[in-house]
Scaffold this active site. Sequence first.
Site, PDB file in Angstrom:
ATOM      1  N   GLY A 180       3.249  -5.563  -5.019  1.00  0.00           N
ATOM      2  CA  GLY A 180       2.225  -6.015  -5.507  1.00  0.00           C
ATOM      3  C   GLY A 180       2.206  -5.756  -6.988  1.00  0.00           C
ATOM      4  O   GLY A 180       2.473  -4.674  -7.448  1.00  0.00           O
TER       5      GLY A 180
ATOM      6  N   GLN B 276      -1.158  -5.066 -15.173  1.00  0.00           N
ATOM      7  CA  GLN B 276      -0.238  -4.110 -14.866  1.00  0.00           C
ATOM      8  C   GLN B 276       0.717  -3.516 -15.944  1.00  0.00           C
ATOM      9  O   GLN B 276       1.497  -2.574 -15.802  1.00  0.00           O
ATOM     10  CB  GLN B 276      -0.167  -2.856 -13.815  1.00  0.00           C
TER      11      GLN B 276
ATOM     12  N   HIS C  66      -7.444  -5.542  -9.261  1.00  0.00           N
ATOM     13  CA  HIS C  66      -7.047  -4.870 -10.738  1.00  0.00           C
ATOM     14  C   HIS C  66      -7.340  -6.206 -11.914  1.00  0.00           C
ATOM     15  O   HIS C  66      -7.898  -5.756 -12.788  1.00  0.00           O
ATOM     16  CB  HIS C  66      -6.059  -5.026 -10.662  1.00  0.00           C
TER      17      HIS C  66
ATOM     18  N   GLU D 215      -4.219  -6.682  -5.339  1.00  0.00           N
ATOM     19  CA  GLU D 215      -4.740  -7.200  -6.875  1.00  0.00           C
ATOM     20  C   GLU D 215      -5.110  -7.387  -7.368  1.00  0.00           C
ATOM     21  O   GLU D 215      -5.694  -7.538  -8.469  1.00  0.00           O
ATOM     22  CB  GLU D 215      -2.800  -7.545  -6.226  1.00  0.00           C
TER      23      GLU D 215
ATOM     24  N   CYS E  55      -0.115   2.701  -5.768  1.00  0.00           N
ATOM     25  CA  CYS E  55      -0.101   1.519  -6.844  1.00  0.00           C
ATOM     26  C   CYS E  55       0.328   1.557  -7.701  1.00  0.00           C
ATOM     27  O   CYS E  55       1.028   2.619  -8.017  1.00  0.00           O
ATOM     28  CB  CYS E  55      -1.552   1.587  -7.372  1.00  0.00           C
ATOM     29  N   LEU E  56       1.248   1.021  -8.122  1.00  0.00           N
ATOM     30  CA  LEU E  56       2.012   0.829  -9.245  1.00  0.00           C
ATOM     31  C   LEU E  56       2.111   2.413 -10.695  1.00  0.00           C
ATOM     32  O   LEU E  56       1.800   2.522 -11.386  1.00  0.00           O
ATOM     33  CB  LEU E  56       3.324  -0.112  -9.582  1.00  0.00           C
TER      34      LEU E  56
HETATM   35 ZN    ZN Z   1      -2.097  -0.999  -7.211  1.00  0.00          ZN
END
Ligand code: ZN
Length: 174
Positions: free
Chosen positions: A46, A51, A140, A137, A94-95
Amino acid sequence: MSKKKIIIEPDNILREKSEPIEKVDDELKILMDDMLETMYAAPGIGLAAVQVGILKRLIVIDISKNDEGKDPLFLVNPEIIFRSKKTSTYEEGCLSLPGHYAEIERPAECHINYIDYNGKQKNLKADGLLATCIQHEIDHLDGVLFIDYLSKLKKDMILKKLIKHKKELKKIIL
Ligand code: ZN
């Protein structure tokens, strides 16, 4: 398509609220394609537009396993219209917080309204991993990270490590 740079916490932009999208046009489709490529390359399941530094209410998700073939989901202006009382717990990563994971409890099921890749209004009933991923997501888009659900002690520990990691990255570049 081109890959975008993923923003790593701590970064103030990750705490900002993303703006609704007015229409799905070619420019937005390019962004959706780029985000999907960035997410697959990371790899992740995701990614929210914030991001990659863009404060728009846009998410890409693909929870399919590699051997099942790709099954991307594009969510424009997603809105949660139902959250179940029943909860489930997943170990989330999380990325934007590379290398850090924590068990987070969320509603096990959620229903959303959203606009798809072709600009069509849709709704979706999600449970399991997909429900957790969607809620992570959408957080975010409101400037919320999964570490916000942890105790201050745990959160500070992760933040400290991320700051150290960022400094080390800089050293390598210099
Ligand atoms: Zn994330």
